[in-house]
Design an enzyme around this catalytic site. Structure first.
Site, mmCIF file in Angstrom:
data_model
loop_
_atom_site.group_PDB
_atom_site.id
_atom_site.type_symbol
_atom_site.label_atom_id
_atom_site.label_comp_id
_atom_site.label_asym_id
_atom_site.label_seq_id
_atom_site.Cartn_x
_atom_site.Cartn_y
_atom_site.Cartn_z
ATOM 1 C CB SER A 222 -3.580 -1.860 7.787
ATOM 2 O OG SER A 222 -4.528 -1.555 6.794
ATOM 3 N N GLY A 224 -4.663 2.365 9.933
ATOM 4 C CA GLY A 224 -4.200 3.730 9.720
ATOM 5 C C GLY A 224 -3.276 4.180 10.840
ATOM 6 N N GLY A 227 -2.282 1.916 13.927
ATOM 7 C CA GLY A 227 -1.350 0.790 13.889
ATOM 8 C C GLY A 227 -1.867 -0.408 13.120
ATOM 9 N N GLY A 253 -0.918 0.960 2.857
ATOM 10 C CA GLY A 253 -1.294 -0.441 3.050
ATOM 11 C C GLY A 253 -0.496 -1.361 2.123
ATOM 12 C CG ASP A 254 -0.867 -0.713 -1.890
ATOM 13 O OD1 ASP A 254 -1.799 -1.406 -1.450
ATOM 14 O OD2 ASP A 254 -1.021 0.236 -2.678
HETATM 15 N N1 LIG Z 1 -1.675 8.623 9.557
HETATM 16 C C1 LIG Z 1 -0.823 7.613 9.810
HETATM 17 N N2 LIG Z 1 0.095 7.715 10.800
HETATM 18 C C2 LIG Z 1 0.940 6.695 11.053
HETATM 19 N N3 LIG Z 1 0.961 5.536 10.366
HETATM 20 C C3 LIG Z 1 0.072 5.381 9.388
HETATM 21 C C4 LIG Z 1 -0.873 6.401 9.050
HETATM 22 N N4 LIG Z 1 -1.632 5.968 8.024
HETATM 23 C C5 LIG Z 1 -1.178 4.726 7.741
HETATM 24 N N5 LIG Z 1 -0.167 4.368 8.552
HETATM 25 C C6 LIG Z 1 0.568 3.092 8.563
HETATM 26 O O1 LIG Z 1 0.336 2.403 7.340
HETATM 27 C C7 LIG Z 1 -0.443 1.218 7.587
HETATM 28 C C8 LIG Z 1 -1.449 1.010 6.451
HETATM 29 O O2 LIG Z 1 -2.326 2.112 6.387
HETATM 30 P P1 LIG Z 1 -3.902 1.930 6.240
HETATM 31 O O3 LIG Z 1 -4.447 3.291 5.996
HETATM 32 O O4 LIG Z 1 -4.439 1.172 7.382
HETATM 33 O O5 LIG Z 1 -4.020 0.983 4.953
HETATM 34 P P2 LIG Z 1 -4.609 1.222 3.495
HETATM 35 O O6 LIG Z 1 -3.618 2.120 2.801
HETATM 36 O O7 LIG Z 1 -4.666 -0.154 2.920
HETATM 37 O O8 LIG Z 1 -5.965 1.871 3.666
HETATM 38 C C9 LIG Z 1 -1.073 1.439 8.961
HETATM 39 O O9 LIG Z 1 -1.399 0.215 9.583
HETATM 40 C C10 LIG Z 1 0.033 2.198 9.675
HETATM 41 O O10 LIG Z 1 1.054 1.319 10.099
HETATM 42 O O1 LIG Z 2 -7.879 -1.062 -6.677
HETATM 43 P P1 LIG Z 2 -8.434 0.074 -5.863
HETATM 44 O O2 LIG Z 2 -9.084 -0.375 -4.608
HETATM 45 O O3 LIG Z 2 -9.320 0.961 -6.688
HETATM 46 O O4 LIG Z 2 -7.213 0.951 -5.396
HETATM 47 C C1 LIG Z 2 -6.290 1.475 -6.307
HETATM 48 C C2 LIG Z 2 -5.470 2.533 -5.654
HETATM 49 O O5 LIG Z 2 -4.906 2.017 -4.486
HETATM 50 C C3 LIG Z 2 -3.521 2.297 -4.418
HETATM 51 O O6 LIG Z 2 -2.855 1.089 -4.643
HETATM 52 C C4 LIG Z 2 -3.203 2.911 -3.090
HETATM 53 O O7 LIG Z 2 -3.663 2.121 -2.038
HETATM 54 P P2 LIG Z 2 -4.537 2.738 -0.852
HETATM 55 O O8 LIG Z 2 -5.667 3.517 -1.487
HETATM 56 O O9 LIG Z 2 -4.977 1.540 -0.099
HETATM 57 O O10 LIG Z 2 -3.607 3.609 -0.080
HETATM 58 C C5 LIG Z 2 -3.228 3.286 -5.515
HETATM 59 O O11 LIG Z 2 -1.968 3.106 -6.106
HETATM 60 C C6 LIG Z 2 -4.343 3.050 -6.497
HETATM 61 O O12 LIG Z 2 -4.677 4.267 -7.107
#
Ligand SMILES: Nc1ncnc2c1ncn2[C@@H]1O[C@H](COP(=O)(O)OP(=O)(O)O)[C@@H](O)[C@H]1O
Ligand SMILES: O=P(O)(O)OC[C@H]1O[C@](O)(COP(=O)(O)O)[C@@H](O)[C@@H]1O
Length: 314
Positions: A222, A224, A227, A253-254
């Site tokens: 993923s 952000g 995409g 991401g979840d």
């Molecule tokens: N700023 C954003 N604009 C549009 N889509 C987003 C944005 N941030 C996250 N997403 C969507 O959510 C998915 C997961 O976000 P990401 O930040 O990559 O994962 P994580 O939360 O695990 O760090 C991305 O692949 C995208 O599809």
């Molecule tokens: O287990 P980690 O890596 O500390 O992450 C826990 C945090 O991640 C989350 O699941 C959110 O996920 P992201 O930070 O990937 O957006 C929160 O609910 C929680 O506070």
């Protein structure tokens, strides 16, 4: 049935305010508490979409009770393992102009007995034929060895369930050897795993290939706002989903992983579902998980033509 395990769950507290002044008293405009931890969020999104799921998690102290109460009220099926330490509280500060600052607490240190009890809880109740997927999600709390997921993946795989893994650092590297069916690193986690920065989509494809060589069967990377990319034996696909206004990307991401697994956990359709869920999650406050009504499938674009030269945003 899709089972999730979250060894280090949390209460997620979100404060929204115009701008944070460091060293000053800040007054939040809004304040919300969500049940949190990656597998908890995956289970929340799956439940909202009508999938059968159970979240396995250790719980302790007052915040553990509150977490369990919130999950009960949201109709999430949970299997809990009591621990002596207090379940952590993670804080998100959302500023109108500067985006998100997150503070993740370390969480309680689990004893050897508690660590074994958590493994046993999954092995005992969730290795039967009714379990389609086990999603192993989030950081490992202190007290759990870096190969804790690797051991769990090995044990559950032999029971027939497929494994999704969303973790980082040594826990991710150790578990690759147990051949998880899909891993979902974000860009930073993937860069850390291969030991170099990833500047373009092509760099991500290459890094995902390395994780596959080390044991992952599919890599759902993923990226952000840039995409998402799925690299598997059958092929690679890249996709985007435009979002007009980002409210909070906590848990995006979840939500994506829940969408991917709920749509079968492989191929182009599952990637499209992951994108729809991620985009919907960022439009919602805090770590609120999307329901099917929040999804905008028309905004999703998925292609097998990978834009390898595309430069990722800073
Ligand atoms: N700023 C954003 N604009 C549009 N889509 C987003 C944005 N941030 C996250 N997403 C969507 O959510 C998915 C997961 O976000 P990401 O930040 O990559 O994962 P994580 O939360 O695990 O760090 C991305 O692949 C995208 O599809
Ligand atoms: O287990 P980690 O890596 O500390 O992450 C826990 C945090 O991640 C989350 O699941 C959110 O996920 P992201 O930070 O990937 O957006 C929160 O609910 C929680 O506070």
């Amino acid at each position: 049935m899709i089972v999730t395990i979250t060894p280090n769950p949390s209460l997620d507290r979100t404060y929204e305010l115009p701008a944070l002044s460091r060293g000053e008293v800040n007054r939040a405009a809004t304040d919300r508490v969500d049940p949190g931890g990656k597998g908890v969020n995956v289970a929340r999104a799956l439940t909202a979409a009508g999938h059968r799921t159970t979240a396995v998690l250790p719980l302790g102290g007052f915040s553990g009770l509150l977490l369990s109460d919130l999950l009960l009220r949201q109709g999430i099926a949970v299997a809990t393992v009591p621990v002596r330490g207090e379940t952590r509280i993670n804080v998100s500060i959302v500023e109108s102009d500067h985006g998100l600052t997150k503070i993740n607490a370390p969480g309680p240190e689990l004893s050897e007995h508690e660590s074994a009890a958590l493994l046993a809880a999954v092995r005992r109740d969730f290795t039967g034929p009714e379990v389609d997927w086990l999603a192993c999600c989030g950081s490992l709390p202190r007290g759990l060895a870096p190969d804790w997921y690797a051991e769990l993946v090995g044990q559950v795989h032999s029971g027939g369930a497929r494994i999704a893994l969303d973790t980082s650092g040594p826990a991710l590297l150790a578990a690759l050897k147990a051949r998880p069916d899909v891993v979902k690193p974000n860009r930073e986690e993937l860069a850390e795993a291969v030991g170099r920065p990833l500047a373009t989509v092509g760099d991500v494809v290459e890094a995902a290939g390395e994780l596959r060589e080390r044991g992952a069967q599919q890599v759902l990377a993923s990226l952000g706002a840039d995409g998402m990319l799925l690299v598997a034996e059958e092929g690679s696909w890249f996709g985007t989903a435009a979002v007009a206004e980002v409210r909070s990307d906590v848990g995006a991401g979840d939500a994506s992983l829940a969408g991917f697994l709920g749509a079968g956990g492989s191929g182009l359709k599952a990637l499209a579902a992951a994108l729809a869920h991620g985009a919907a999650a960022v439009r919602l406050p805090g770590s609120m998980m999307p329901t099917p009504a929040d999804l905008d499938h028309a905004a999703v674009r998925v292609t097998a033509e990978i834009p390898a030269e595309r430069v990722l945003r800073d």
